[in-house]
Design a protein around this motif. Structure first.
Motif, PDB file in Angstrom:
ATOM      1  N   PRO A   1       0.852  -1.195   0.000  1.00 51.62           N
ATOM      2  CA  PRO A   1       0.000   0.000   0.000  1.00 51.62           C
ATOM      3  C   PRO A   1       0.881   1.236   0.000  1.00 51.62           C
ATOM      4  CG  PRO A   1       0.046  -0.998   2.201  1.00 51.62           C
ATOM      5  CD  PRO A   1       0.792  -1.920   1.283  1.00 51.62           C
ATOM      6  N   MET A   2       0.598   2.187  -0.884  1.00 51.00           N
ATOM      7  CA  MET A   2       1.394   3.417  -0.924  1.00 51.00           C
ATOM      8  C   MET A   2       0.483   4.596  -1.244  1.00 51.00           C
ATOM      9  SD  MET A   2       4.960   2.299  -2.800  1.00 51.00           S
ATOM     10  CE  MET A   2       4.255   1.221  -4.049  1.00 51.00           C
ATOM     11  N   VAL A   3       0.405   5.520  -0.300  1.00 49.50           N
ATOM     12  CA  VAL A   3      -0.436   6.699  -0.485  1.00 49.50           C
ATOM     13  C   VAL A   3       0.020   7.464  -1.722  1.00 49.50           C
ATOM     14  CG1 VAL A   3      -0.934   8.986   0.490  1.00 49.50           C
ATOM     15  CG2 VAL A   3      -1.089   6.951   1.933  1.00 49.50           C
TER      16      VAL A   3
ATOM     17  N   MET B   1      -3.529   3.595   2.025  1.00 49.94           N
ATOM     18  CA  MET B   1      -4.116   3.653   3.366  1.00 49.94           C
ATOM     19  C   MET B   1      -5.326   4.585   3.347  1.00 49.94           C
ATOM     20  SD  MET B   1      -2.287   5.065   6.804  1.00 49.94           S
ATOM     21  CE  MET B   1      -2.188   6.780   6.306  1.00 49.94           C
TER      22      MET B   1
ATOM     23  N   GLN C   1      -6.576  -1.292   2.613  1.00 48.72           N
ATOM     24  CA  GLN C   1      -5.867  -0.990   3.851  1.00 48.72           C
ATOM     25  C   GLN C   1      -6.564   0.148   4.593  1.00 48.72           C
ATOM     26  OE1 GLN C   1      -2.099   1.161   4.478  1.00 48.72           O
ATOM     27  NE2 GLN C   1      -1.370  -0.719   5.462  1.00 48.72           N
TER      28      GLN C   1
ATOM     29  N   LYS D   1      -0.484  -4.883   8.821  1.00 45.90           N
ATOM     30  CA  LYS D   1       0.840  -4.542   8.304  1.00 45.90           C
ATOM     31  C   LYS D   1       1.521  -3.748   9.408  1.00 45.90           C
ATOM     32  CE  LYS D   1       3.232  -2.387   4.390  1.00 45.90           C
ATOM     33  NZ  LYS D   1       3.598  -1.030   4.831  1.00 45.90           N
TER      34      LYS D   1
ATOM     35  N   ASN E   1       8.352  -7.507   4.182  1.00 41.24           N
ATOM     36  CA  ASN E   1       8.383  -6.250   3.420  1.00 41.24           C
ATOM     37  C   ASN E   1       9.554  -5.384   3.878  1.00 41.24           C
ATOM     38  OD1 ASN E   1       6.969  -3.110   3.900  1.00 41.24           O
ATOM     39  ND2 ASN E   1       7.268  -3.890   1.825  1.00 41.24           N
TER      40      ASN E   1
ATOM     41  N   GLY F   1      12.711  -3.038   1.524  1.00 39.90           N
ATOM     42  CA  GLY F   1      14.013  -3.089   0.863  1.00 39.90           C
ATOM     43  C   GLY F   1      14.184  -4.177  -0.180  1.00 39.90           C
TER      44      GLY F   1
ATOM     45  N   GLY G   1       7.284  -2.559  -2.522  1.00 40.34           N
ATOM     46  CA  GLY G   1       6.670  -1.244  -2.647  1.00 40.34           C
ATOM     47  C   GLY G   1       7.359  -0.392  -3.681  1.00 40.34           C
ATOM     48  N   ARG G   2       8.365   0.352  -3.229  1.00 40.09           N
ATOM     49  CA  ARG G   2       9.015   1.329  -4.105  1.00 40.09           C
ATOM     50  C   ARG G   2       9.555   0.716  -5.384  1.00 40.09           C
ATOM     51  NH1 ARG G   2      12.402   3.587   0.839  1.00 40.09           N
ATOM     52  NH2 ARG G   2      12.120   1.386   1.370  1.00 40.09           N
TER      53      ARG G   2
HETATM   54  C1  FMN Z   1       5.057   6.973  -1.250  1.00 42.49           C
HETATM   55  C2  FMN Z   1       4.820   5.911  -0.214  1.00 42.49           C
HETATM   56  C3  FMN Z   1       3.588   5.822   0.409  1.00 42.49           C
HETATM   57  C4  FMN Z   1       3.368   4.830   1.365  1.00 42.49           C
HETATM   58  N1  FMN Z   1       2.109   4.695   1.896  1.00 42.49           N
HETATM   59  C5  FMN Z   1       1.849   3.638   2.733  1.00 42.49           C
HETATM   60  C6  FMN Z   1       0.528   3.346   3.150  1.00 42.49           C
HETATM   61  O1  FMN Z   1      -0.441   3.994   2.751  1.00 42.49           O
HETATM   62  N2  FMN Z   1       0.345   2.302   3.991  1.00 42.49           N
HETATM   63  C7  FMN Z   1       1.385   1.523   4.433  1.00 42.49           C
HETATM   64  O2  FMN Z   1       1.156   0.570   5.178  1.00 42.49           O
HETATM   65  N3  FMN Z   1       2.633   1.765   4.018  1.00 42.49           N
HETATM   66  C8  FMN Z   1       2.891   2.781   3.175  1.00 42.49           C
HETATM   67  N4  FMN Z   1       4.156   2.951   2.691  1.00 42.49           N
HETATM   68  C9  FMN Z   1       5.198   2.002   3.075  1.00 42.49           C
HETATM   69  C10 FMN Z   1       5.229   0.845   2.093  1.00 42.49           C
HETATM   70  O3  FMN Z   1       4.014   0.122   2.095  1.00 42.49           O
HETATM   71  C11 FMN Z   1       6.383  -0.119   2.445  1.00 42.49           C
HETATM   72  O4  FMN Z   1       6.140  -0.669   3.718  1.00 42.49           O
HETATM   73  C12 FMN Z   1       7.739   0.560   2.446  1.00 42.49           C
HETATM   74  O5  FMN Z   1       7.888   1.411   1.319  1.00 42.49           O
HETATM   75  C13 FMN Z   1       8.861  -0.476   2.478  1.00 42.49           C
HETATM   76  O6  FMN Z   1       8.778  -1.335   1.370  1.00 42.49           O
HETATM   77  P1  FMN Z   1       9.713  -1.137   0.068  1.00 42.49           P
HETATM   78  O7  FMN Z   1      11.119  -1.053   0.571  1.00 42.49           O
HETATM   79  O8  FMN Z   1       9.460  -2.349  -0.765  1.00 42.49           O
HETATM   80  O9  FMN Z   1       9.291   0.139  -0.573  1.00 42.49           O
HETATM   81  C14 FMN Z   1       4.397   3.938   1.740  1.00 42.49           C
HETATM   82  C15 FMN Z   1       5.636   4.034   1.105  1.00 42.49           C
HETATM   83  C16 FMN Z   1       5.862   5.001   0.127  1.00 42.49           C
HETATM   84  C17 FMN Z   1       7.186   5.053  -0.576  1.00 42.49           C
END
Ligand code: FMN
Length: 343
Positions: free
Chosen positions: A10-12, A36, A63, A132, A203, A205, A225-226
């Motif tokens: 999930p990523m806002v 979220m 979420q 999460k 989750n 990195g 995510g990213r």
């Molecule tokens: C732009 C952005 C928005 C995010 N929004 C949320 C969110 O809405 N809910 C959540 O649980 N995590 C959010 N995260 C965290 C990601 O879900 C994830 O846990 C975090 O980026 C680590 O994973 P990654 O290294 O694969 O990116 C967000 C991350 C980013 C970069």
């Protein structure tokens, strides 16, 4: 338990319905998570705008964030009625806003309340309720405390735990919170060993499918995510290598499907840029990836997409590129191209 082998975090402002639709064209099976969404928004806001999604998106999870058992249970019920396959509770957001609202990571300081919330949510819906969470708060996390929380939340009815494998530092920005607290993937492995009956997705990195596959030997799932937002084709081999489907779409196939989607969405009043902004990285690392990006960003319209498609189709002919995967049983990782392994 439902398949959590591979999911998109999930990523806002990223994983709205349009980006999820794009990802779904790349992988039929990867599990998708919404941005979220705060419970009060679900209860009082424009539900259609907040919660509606395309039927192709399944499996897709909603979420939620909040701190009140009753309103979260009600928001979960509404999410289920909209057709979500899972409802997830955010226990990881470290933002100031989340702290002021008493939701997200700060709830890790009150596991009793979280258990109460989760019980209320699990009683309200038939679909799985997942969490999460981060490893703990303020860098003072300990494994026994984390394991204690997992046990408690499992008693409340949760079977699926997505663990962002770092703690939350509540004084820092959300961005710093994704980079500074050290990653401890080993703790997620250990949770799986200690609670084999529960489902754990790791989750934090993970940059490539190769890395995800390596973790899958130790846990039930991996959430990216990213890496997916920055280069959606990191999932190009997901259906084949993770889910055993004989399928590997090309970028152009995905782009053409997106064109049709844009037309459908235009009928619903969606501005083209709401969709196209998520497609900027579709050709990342490819010869004309920058041209693609520029044409979309400058034009922001269906015409711009057509122009970009034409520019890349020319390239396809010049380079002898093919729409279908020329060698589906060949060396799939090689086909991922130069983007693979980028950090
Ligand atoms: C732009 C952005 C928005 C995010 N929004 C949320 C969110 O809405 N809910 C959540 O649980 N995590 C959010 N995260 C965290 C990601 O879900 C994830 O846990 C975090 O980026 C680590 O994973 P990654 O290294 O694969 O990116 C967000 C991350 C980013 C970069």
């Amino acid at each position: 338990m439902k398949d959590h082998r591979l999911s998109v975090a999930p990523m806002v402002d990223r994983t709205d319905r349009h980006f999820r639709f794009l990802v779904r064209q790349i992988s039929r099976k990867v599990r998708l998570y919404s941005e979220m969404t705060v419970d009060q928004a679900v209860l009082r806001g424009n539900r259609e705008r907040l919660l509606a999604f395309h039927p192709e998106e399944h499996p897709v999870a909603l979420q939620l964030a909040g701190s009140d058992p009753k309103s979260l249970a009600e928001a979960a019920r509404i999410g289920e009625a909209f057709g979500y396959d899972e409802v997830n509770l955010n226990l990881g957001c470290p933002s100031e806003r989340a702290q002021r609202g008493g939701y997200g990571a700060c709830l890790l300081g009150d596991p009793g309340r979280v258990a109460e919330i989760l019980r209320a949510m699990a009683e309200a819906v038939r679909v799985p309720v997942s969490v999460k969470l981060r490893l703990g708060l303020e860098g003072r996390e300990t494994y026994p405390e984390l394991a204690g929380m997992v046990e408690r939340f499992a008693e409340a009815g949760v079977r699926v735990f997505i663990v962002h494998a770092r703690s939350a530092l509540l004084g820092l920005s959300t961005r710093a919170n994704r980079e500074i607290p050290p990653l401890r993937h080993g703790w997620v492995y250990r949770l799986k060993a200690d609670f084999p009956q529960l489902t754990f997705a790791l989750n934090g990195g993970v940059r490539t499918l190769e890395e995800a596959l390596a973790h899958l030997g130790r846990v039930d799932g991996v959430m990216l995510g990213r890496a997916v937002y920055e280069d959606p084709f990191v999932l190009a081999e997901a259906d084949r290598r993770v889910f055993g489907l004989d399928r590997r779409p090309t970028r152009l196939q995905v782009a053409r499907r997106l064109r049709a989607y844009l037309e459908e969405e235009a009928l619903r009043g969606t501005p083209p840029w709401a969709v196209l902004r998520h497609a900027l990285n579709l050709f990342r690392g490819q010869p004309k990836g920058r041209l693609w990006r520029r044409l979309l960003a400058e034009g922001r319209s269906l015409t711009a997409l057509d122009r970009a498609l034409r520019a890349l189709e020319d390239e396809e002919v010049k380079e002898g590129g093919q729409e279908e995967d020329p060698d589906p049983k060949g060396h799939p990782q090689a086909a991922l191209g130069p983007a693979r392994g980028r950090v």
